[in-house]
Design a protein around this motif. Sequence first.
Motif, PDB file in Angstrom:
ATOM      1  N   ALA A  48     -73.834 -28.616  52.306  1.00 14.94           N
ATOM      2  CA  ALA A  48     -74.969 -29.195  51.581  1.00 14.94           C
ATOM      3  C   ALA A  48     -76.084 -29.618  52.523  1.00 14.94           C
ATOM      4  O   ALA A  48     -76.753 -30.626  52.304  1.00 14.94           O
ATOM      5  CB  ALA A  48     -74.497 -30.381  50.753  1.00 14.94           C
ATOM      6  N   TYR A 103     -73.520 -19.684  43.742  1.00 14.74           N
ATOM      7  CA  TYR A 103     -72.853 -19.774  45.034  1.00 14.74           C
ATOM      8  C   TYR A 103     -72.537 -21.211  45.456  1.00 14.74           C
ATOM      9  O   TYR A 103     -71.815 -21.418  46.430  1.00 14.74           O
ATOM     10  CB  TYR A 103     -73.716 -19.126  46.123  1.00 14.74           C
ATOM     11  N   GLY A 104     -73.074 -22.181  44.751  1.00  6.59           N
ATOM     12  CA  GLY A 104     -72.873 -23.571  45.132  1.00  6.59           C
ATOM     13  C   GLY A 104     -71.516 -24.110  44.724  1.00  6.59           C
ATOM     14  O   GLY A 104     -70.841 -23.571  43.835  1.00  6.59           O
ATOM     15  N   SER A 105     -71.112 -25.158  45.379  1.00  2.00           N
ATOM     16  CA  SER A 105     -69.841 -25.811  45.049  1.00  2.00           C
ATOM     17  C   SER A 105     -69.995 -27.307  45.241  1.00  2.00           C
ATOM     18  O   SER A 105     -70.949 -27.765  45.863  1.00  2.00           O
ATOM     19  CB  SER A 105     -68.713 -25.268  45.944  1.00  2.00           C
ATOM     20  N   LEU A 123     -77.897 -21.775  43.666  1.00  2.00           N
ATOM     21  CA  LEU A 123     -77.068 -22.981  43.621  1.00  2.00           C
ATOM     22  C   LEU A 123     -76.016 -22.880  42.536  1.00  2.00           C
ATOM     23  O   LEU A 123     -74.870 -23.321  42.706  1.00  2.00           O
ATOM     24  CB  LEU A 123     -77.954 -24.209  43.376  1.00  2.00           C
ATOM     25  N   ALA A 124     -76.392 -22.284  41.407  1.00  2.00           N
ATOM     26  CA  ALA A 124     -75.454 -22.167  40.289  1.00  2.00           C
ATOM     27  C   ALA A 124     -74.339 -21.163  40.595  1.00  2.00           C
ATOM     28  O   ALA A 124     -73.159 -21.416  40.293  1.00  2.00           O
ATOM     29  CB  ALA A 124     -76.198 -21.753  39.022  1.00  2.00           C
ATOM     30  N   LEU A 173     -78.960 -30.495  50.570  1.00  2.00           N
ATOM     31  CA  LEU A 173     -79.112 -29.575  49.451  1.00  2.00           C
ATOM     32  C   LEU A 173     -78.402 -30.169  48.236  1.00  2.00           C
ATOM     33  O   LEU A 173     -77.495 -30.987  48.362  1.00  2.00           O
ATOM     34  CB  LEU A 173     -78.494 -28.208  49.794  1.00  2.00           C
ATOM     35  N   ALA A 174     -78.806 -29.716  47.049  1.00  2.00           N
ATOM     36  CA  ALA A 174     -78.219 -30.250  45.819  1.00  2.00           C
ATOM     37  C   ALA A 174     -76.747 -29.873  45.692  1.00  2.00           C
ATOM     38  O   ALA A 174     -75.955 -30.611  45.109  1.00  2.00           O
ATOM     39  CB  ALA A 174     -78.998 -29.747  44.609  1.00  2.00           C
ATOM     40  N   ARG A 175     -76.367 -28.717  46.248  1.00  2.00           N
ATOM     41  CA  ARG A 175     -74.974 -28.280  46.217  1.00  2.00           C
ATOM     42  C   ARG A 175     -74.636 -27.625  47.545  1.00  2.00           C
ATOM     43  O   ARG A 175     -75.517 -27.147  48.254  1.00  2.00           O
ATOM     44  CB  ARG A 175     -74.736 -27.288  45.067  1.00  2.00           C
ATOM     45  N   ALA A 176     -73.347 -27.600  47.870  1.00  2.00           N
ATOM     46  CA  ALA A 176     -72.903 -26.967  49.108  1.00  2.00           C
ATOM     47  C   ALA A 176     -72.963 -25.449  48.957  1.00  2.00           C
ATOM     48  O   ALA A 176     -72.527 -24.891  47.948  1.00  2.00           O
ATOM     49  CB  ALA A 176     -71.482 -27.408  49.442  1.00  2.00           C
ATOM     50  N   LEU A 177     -73.502 -24.789  49.983  1.00  2.00           N
ATOM     51  CA  LEU A 177     -73.656 -23.339  49.963  1.00  2.00           C
ATOM     52  C   LEU A 177     -72.912 -22.715  51.139  1.00  2.00           C
ATOM     53  O   LEU A 177     -72.660 -23.369  52.150  1.00  2.00           O
ATOM     54  CB  LEU A 177     -75.137 -22.957  50.042  1.00  2.00           C
TER      55      LEU A 177
END
Length: 241
Positions: free
Chosen positions: A202, A239-241, A236-237, A127-131
């Motif tokens: 991710a 909740y993502g990290s 993603l924005a 994934l583009a960011r870790a969720l």
Amino acid sequence: MGPGFTVDASNGVTSAVMIALVAIAAAVVVAGAVRYYRAEQERLARVRALVDSRGWVYTPRDDSLAERLTTRPFGGGDEREAREIITGSREGRPFQAFRYVVIDHSRDSKGRRTTTRTDHQVVWIPLARALPVLRLSPDDGLQRLLTGLGWGDVDTESHAFNQRWRVSARDDAYAHAVLAPHVIEELLRREWWGATLVIEGAVLALVRTGRPDLSTLDASLDRLEALVGLIPPFVLADYGS
């Protein structure tokens, strides 16, 4: 031999029959083992041929992959193995697929040890960011246990979806954010039946019980890539990290 003395030959016949039966049984077991070994070698040869034809990388075993995720079915059992690992990409989109083996040991009342091995087919993509963790699975005892531990069984507005999937997440709002209408529509496709989906960090992982079936690999990757593309960008924005 004197009068009144007889020889019972039946014991000798019975012993000979038993020995013959044991020998036959042993031969059957050996023949079965040989057939299994040959079938496994042929299957692995097909795996290697596919990997070579696609320009992918094959690794016989790397148990560190079996420890990367912790959400069930990952993290279970007494031991875990990752075998027959395929690492590659399609049109620039990376993936990994492997045979995930969960090993459990138990003892009966007499102290005899039994070992069971459960195979899973895993395909995952980045994934583009870790969720945060999100688990979608068919109804099972584990889901009911997770619900009791505070992992809510999230319901959506789709009755068909609620009948097919059990959703585990610590944050209901996060789960609902991921499960947008077009995501729900995708997950109602027949291709997802019987699968477990795990978002952890991710990684988006698709897991099915049983040994890897390469005939389904492309279809599994198609569905995973489609699903990632449907997750709302704000998830993603926010909740993502």
